[in-house]
Design a protein around this motif. Structure first.
Motif, PDB file in Angstrom:
ATOM      1  N   SER A  71      23.066  36.660  31.496  1.00 40.49           N
ATOM      2  CA  SER A  71      21.779  37.363  31.389  1.00 40.49           C
ATOM      3  C   SER A  71      20.691  36.635  32.174  1.00 40.49           C
ATOM      4  CB  SER A  71      21.349  37.502  29.923  1.00 40.49           C
ATOM      5  OG  SER A  71      20.843  36.276  29.433  1.00 40.49           O
ATOM      6  N   TYR A  73      17.884  36.098  31.106  1.00 44.49           N
ATOM      7  CA  TYR A  73      17.154  35.264  30.150  1.00 44.49           C
ATOM      8  C   TYR A  73      17.772  33.873  30.045  1.00 44.49           C
ATOM      9  CZ  TYR A  73      15.811  40.024  28.957  1.00 44.49           C
ATOM     10  OH  TYR A  73      15.393  41.324  29.038  1.00 44.49           O
ATOM     11  N   LYS A  86      10.184  34.350  21.981  1.00 45.86           N
ATOM     12  CA  LYS A  86      10.950  35.526  22.407  1.00 45.86           C
ATOM     13  C   LYS A  86      11.962  35.152  23.486  1.00 45.86           C
ATOM     14  CE  LYS A  86      10.639  40.204  24.268  1.00 45.86           C
ATOM     15  NZ  LYS A  86       9.755  41.277  24.795  1.00 45.86           N
ATOM     16  N   GLU A  87      11.529  34.340  24.440  1.00 43.42           N
ATOM     17  CA  GLU A  87      12.425  33.924  25.520  1.00 43.42           C
ATOM     18  C   GLU A  87      13.601  33.108  24.978  1.00 43.42           C
ATOM     19  OE1 GLU A  87       9.588  33.487  29.471  1.00 43.42           O
ATOM     20  OE2 GLU A  87       9.446  31.964  27.900  1.00 43.42           O
ATOM     21  N   LEU A  90      16.099  35.547  23.357  1.00 48.47           N
ATOM     22  CA  LEU A  90      16.837  36.363  24.326  1.00 48.47           C
ATOM     23  C   LEU A  90      17.779  35.526  25.189  1.00 48.47           C
ATOM     24  CD1 LEU A  90      14.118  38.927  25.473  1.00 48.47           C
ATOM     25  CD2 LEU A  90      15.989  39.274  23.857  1.00 48.47           C
ATOM     26  N   GLU A 143      19.708  44.475  17.582  1.00 45.95           N
ATOM     27  CA  GLU A 143      18.632  44.822  18.497  1.00 45.95           C
ATOM     28  C   GLU A 143      18.466  43.749  19.565  1.00 45.95           C
ATOM     29  OE1 GLU A 143      17.061  47.490  18.941  1.00 45.95           O
ATOM     30  OE2 GLU A 143      17.654  48.616  17.168  1.00 45.95           O
ATOM     31  N   LYS A 144      18.638  42.497  19.147  1.00 42.80           N
ATOM     32  CA  LYS A 144      18.535  41.394  20.110  1.00 42.80           C
ATOM     33  C   LYS A 144      19.680  41.455  21.115  1.00 42.80           C
ATOM     34  CE  LYS A 144      19.306  37.140  18.764  1.00 42.80           C
ATOM     35  NZ  LYS A 144      19.089  35.891  18.005  1.00 42.80           N
ATOM     36  N   LEU A 146      21.234  44.085  22.182  1.00 45.75           N
ATOM     37  CA  LEU A 146      20.975  45.181  23.117  1.00 45.75           C
ATOM     38  C   LEU A 146      19.936  44.766  24.157  1.00 45.75           C
ATOM     39  CD1 LEU A 146      20.901  48.093  20.526  1.00 45.75           C
ATOM     40  CD2 LEU A 146      22.722  47.604  22.154  1.00 45.75           C
ATOM     41  N   GLU A 147      18.946  43.991  23.734  1.00 48.09           N
ATOM     42  CA  GLU A 147      17.924  43.510  24.660  1.00 48.09           C
ATOM     43  C   GLU A 147      18.525  42.492  25.632  1.00 48.09           C
ATOM     44  OE1 GLU A 147      14.325  43.874  26.356  1.00 48.09           O
ATOM     45  OE2 GLU A 147      14.990  44.987  24.577  1.00 48.09           O
ATOM     46  N   ILE A 148      19.378  41.607  25.100  1.00 46.60           N
ATOM     47  CA  ILE A 148      20.046  40.624  25.961  1.00 46.60           C
ATOM     48  C   ILE A 148      20.899  41.333  27.000  1.00 46.60           C
ATOM     49  CG2 ILE A 148      21.820  38.812  26.018  1.00 46.60           C
ATOM     50  CD1 ILE A 148      20.779  37.936  23.241  1.00 46.60           C
ATOM     51  N   LYS A 150      20.404  44.107  28.438  1.00 43.33           N
ATOM     52  CA  LYS A 150      19.563  44.593  29.540  1.00 43.33           C
ATOM     53  C   LYS A 150      19.430  43.505  30.614  1.00 43.33           C
ATOM     54  CE  LYS A 150      16.734  47.713  26.709  1.00 43.33           C
ATOM     55  NZ  LYS A 150      15.364  47.970  26.173  1.00 43.33           N
ATOM     56  N   LYS A 184      25.923  50.762  18.202  1.00 42.46           N
ATOM     57  CA  LYS A 184      24.560  50.881  17.679  1.00 42.46           C
ATOM     58  C   LYS A 184      24.399  52.173  16.881  1.00 42.46           C
ATOM     59  CE  LYS A 184      21.447  52.619  20.256  1.00 42.46           C
ATOM     60  NZ  LYS A 184      20.458  52.925  21.314  1.00 42.46           N
TER      61      LYS A 184
END
Length: 205
Positions: A71, A73, A86-87, A90, A143-144, A146-148, A150, A184
């Motif tokens: 990722s 991140y 947040k960083e 992720l 949810e985390k 799914l964000e990762i 991305k 999900k």
């Protein structure tokens, strides 16, 4: 999408000081694990697993255990000193890597859920403090994840190239995205509290 061929053309790294390419790290981990495996006298009958199945699990776990490091991140974390809360969240890679390994075992290697769960647990807990393992698998973590993912999609060309080179997997980023979306939808429809790979019945993507 055209794949990356030369090792020198891969840019994602797994560690710094010195920088180590992720694909090289994954190969080194598997090489060391296989050497150790060859030295051990394992009672496969006691484990109710064949030697060939164990070899497959070992290969999948070793090559997939740092999937989350692809990722943007995590890659940014290696280059940046001061991360926001947040960083930091992720940049975590353990749980998404465990799901990826489980997915690969089921969907690409056609292993059953019992065997694939070994991969999930091996990857999930290799960096995890077992004292807080239940907390770390609350459904809020999804949810985390799914964000990762991305952030992983931003590097999908190299991710696909890595896993084609290591395991001959085709379009694995796209397939894994479909799985995550299905998972999900199931999780929120059933209103479950904890993430559990057995909850999802895999399809062929």
């Amino acid at each position: 999408m055209k794949k990356i061929d030369s090792i020198n053309s891969f840019s994602l790294i797994s560690h710094t000081e010195p920088d180590r390419k992720l694909i090289v790290h994954l190969r080194e981990v598997y090489k060391k694990a296989k050497k150790k495996f060859d030295e051990l006298d394992i009672n496969f009958k006691l484990l109710n697993i064949s030697k060939d199945e164990f070899k497959q699990l070992l290969k999948i776990a070793c090559y997939c255990h740092d999937f989350g490091k692809t990722s943007i991140y995590f890659q940014n974390k290696l280059k940046k000193d001061n991360l926001s809360i947040k960083e930091k969240k992720l940049s975590e890679h353990g749980l998404i890597s465990a799901f990826f390994g489980y997915f690969v075992a089921i969907n690409e290697f056609q292993l059953d859920e019992r065997l694939a769960s070994f991969v999930f647990m091996a990857i999930r807990y290799h960096h995890l403090n077992l004292d807080n393992s239940e907390e770390m698998q609350k459904v809020d973590e999804l949810e985390k994840i799914l964000e990762i993912f991305k952030g992983i999609k931003k590097n999908s060309k190299e991710v696909d190239s890595i896993y084609y080179k290591l395991l001959k997997l085709e379009n694995i980023t796209e397939k894994f995205e479909k799985f995550l979306n299905e998972y999900k939808n199931r999780v929120f429809m059933e209103d479950i509290d904890y993430i559990d790979p057995y909850f999802f019945r895999f399809k062929d993507y």
